[in-house]
Design an enzyme around this catalytic site. Sequence first.
Site, PDB file in Angstrom:
ATOM      1  N   LYS A 128     -15.184   3.979   5.580  1.00 32.82           N
ATOM      2  CA  LYS A 128     -13.951   3.680   6.315  1.00 32.82           C
ATOM      3  C   LYS A 128     -13.991   4.393   7.660  1.00 32.82           C
ATOM      4  O   LYS A 128     -14.424   5.536   7.760  1.00 32.82           O
ATOM      5  CB  LYS A 128     -12.722   4.157   5.518  1.00 32.82           C
ATOM      6  CG  LYS A 128     -12.247   3.164   4.492  1.00 32.82           C
ATOM      7  CD  LYS A 128     -10.754   3.304   4.216  1.00 32.82           C
ATOM      8  CE  LYS A 128      -9.956   2.616   5.285  1.00 32.82           C
ATOM      9  NZ  LYS A 128      -8.529   2.516   5.004  1.00 32.82           N
TER      10      LYS A 128
ATOM     11  N   GLU B 223      -9.148   9.351   5.936  1.00 35.17           N
ATOM     12  CA  GLU B 223      -9.190   7.937   5.541  1.00 35.17           C
ATOM     13  C   GLU B 223     -10.205   7.683   4.426  1.00 35.17           C
ATOM     14  O   GLU B 223     -10.114   6.687   3.722  1.00 35.17           O
ATOM     15  CB  GLU B 223      -9.539   7.049   6.747  1.00 35.17           C
ATOM     16  CG  GLU B 223      -8.457   6.976   7.803  1.00 35.17           C
ATOM     17  CD  GLU B 223      -7.264   6.122   7.371  1.00 35.17           C
ATOM     18  OE1 GLU B 223      -7.351   5.436   6.334  1.00 35.17           O
ATOM     19  OE2 GLU B 223      -6.246   6.146   8.085  1.00 35.17           O
TER      20      GLU B 223
ATOM     21  N   GLU C  69     -13.660   5.708  -0.032  1.00 33.90           N
ATOM     22  CA  GLU C  69     -14.553   4.759   0.642  1.00 33.90           C
ATOM     23  C   GLU C  69     -15.233   5.461   1.815  1.00 33.90           C
ATOM     24  O   GLU C  69     -14.608   5.739   2.835  1.00 33.90           O
ATOM     25  CB  GLU C  69     -13.754   3.537   1.127  1.00 33.90           C
ATOM     26  CG  GLU C  69     -13.130   2.738  -0.012  1.00 33.90           C
ATOM     27  CD  GLU C  69     -12.173   1.661   0.477  1.00 33.90           C
ATOM     28  OE1 GLU C  69     -12.636   0.714   1.150  1.00 33.90           O
ATOM     29  OE2 GLU C  69     -10.957   1.780   0.206  1.00 33.90           O
TER      30      GLU C  69
ATOM     31  N   GLU D 294       0.868  -1.192   0.000  1.00 31.40           N
ATOM     32  CA  GLU D 294       0.000   0.000   0.000  1.00 31.40           C
ATOM     33  C   GLU D 294       0.893   1.225   0.000  1.00 31.40           C
ATOM     34  O   GLU D 294       1.896   1.271   0.718  1.00 31.40           O
ATOM     35  CB  GLU D 294      -0.868   0.102   1.265  1.00 31.40           C
ATOM     36  CG  GLU D 294      -2.010  -0.857   1.381  1.00 31.40           C
ATOM     37  CD  GLU D 294      -2.804  -0.647   2.683  1.00 31.40           C
ATOM     38  OE1 GLU D 294      -2.651   0.396   3.359  1.00 31.40           O
ATOM     39  OE2 GLU D 294      -3.575  -1.558   3.029  1.00 31.40           O
TER      40      GLU D 294
END
Length: 339
Positions: free
Chosen positions: A293, A299, A290, A241
């Site tokens: 999250k 985030e 997203e 990542e």
Amino acid sequence: MNAVAQIGVCYGMLGNNLPNAREVINLYKSNNIKRMRLYDPNQQALQALRGSNIEVILGVPNDQLQNLANPSKAQSWVQSNVVAYWPSVRFRYISVGNEVPPSSSLARFVLPALVNVFNAVRSAGLESRIKVSIAIDMTLIGVSYPPSAGAFRGDVRSYLDPIIGHLAWARTPLLANIYTYFSYSGNPRDISLPYALFTSPSPIVWDQGRGYQNLFDAMLDSLYSALEKAGQGGLEVVVSESGWPSAGGFGTSVDNAATYLSNLIKHVQKGTPKRPGKAIETYLFALFDENQKSGPELERHFGLFSPNKQPKYQLHFGGGRHWDIASKEYNATFPLKSD
């Protein structure tokens, strides 16, 4: 191997407004993204991946680790989620857990689950095709500066040493999630934005004759140094990542994220000062913003695409050597060092 083949994208699903798996596979194909990280064996995604030729890191979710510490349960997990889809789904790695804190109650299950999944893959005759590893974060590093002094924290060695020993024996890379963003946002006094974004015109750090022009190289080389000190200097590292949020926190912006991501794609073909000329297999986090999250607002802003599949940045994953930066104005303000 060229950089085009090295870049994957992490497909997270923690949103209530995301496209279906078949649309996602088409998005990978239309953008020439040839590798994917999947965090759990989502059956819709695995079905959609059949015949796509996309190489996959398949995750064992942390809440399954205790289960897979039982060998027969690991065998059935591999049968159901790997063997059942092979070879029409091209699994590249299985990541047994993601960023498990060594102090957590799950930590004691990581090594047995890792070994059991490895044995299940081996009993299916696939150990030369599918490598079984774990994904760590950089909080396991106690000393990171200068990179040559990189060392794991003393309190994590009893957890980590047997794991990396197994990986070395199995000739399997360690997966590591590496974010310059969090290092920069946590210490902007000592870490400059250009150093974190690959835009510094000259080396910022000199270490044993090696010049570090960007923080990503320094972080990865500190991990290589830590592995050497733990007796496993031959271990490869896959960057499982890396990304930069476009909103929600200090130093977040569309321009910064575009600069980081486009420069990372370009940079990983070159290797690090400690291991020059060796392309770094890297997975960008993440495919979509997203909205479910947990954690701080930032985030929810790591996506390369919006949930409506529109690209947030002009990134090139292949098809030539032309690399774009989304914002030409930003590019004019901060000239990038040319190759």
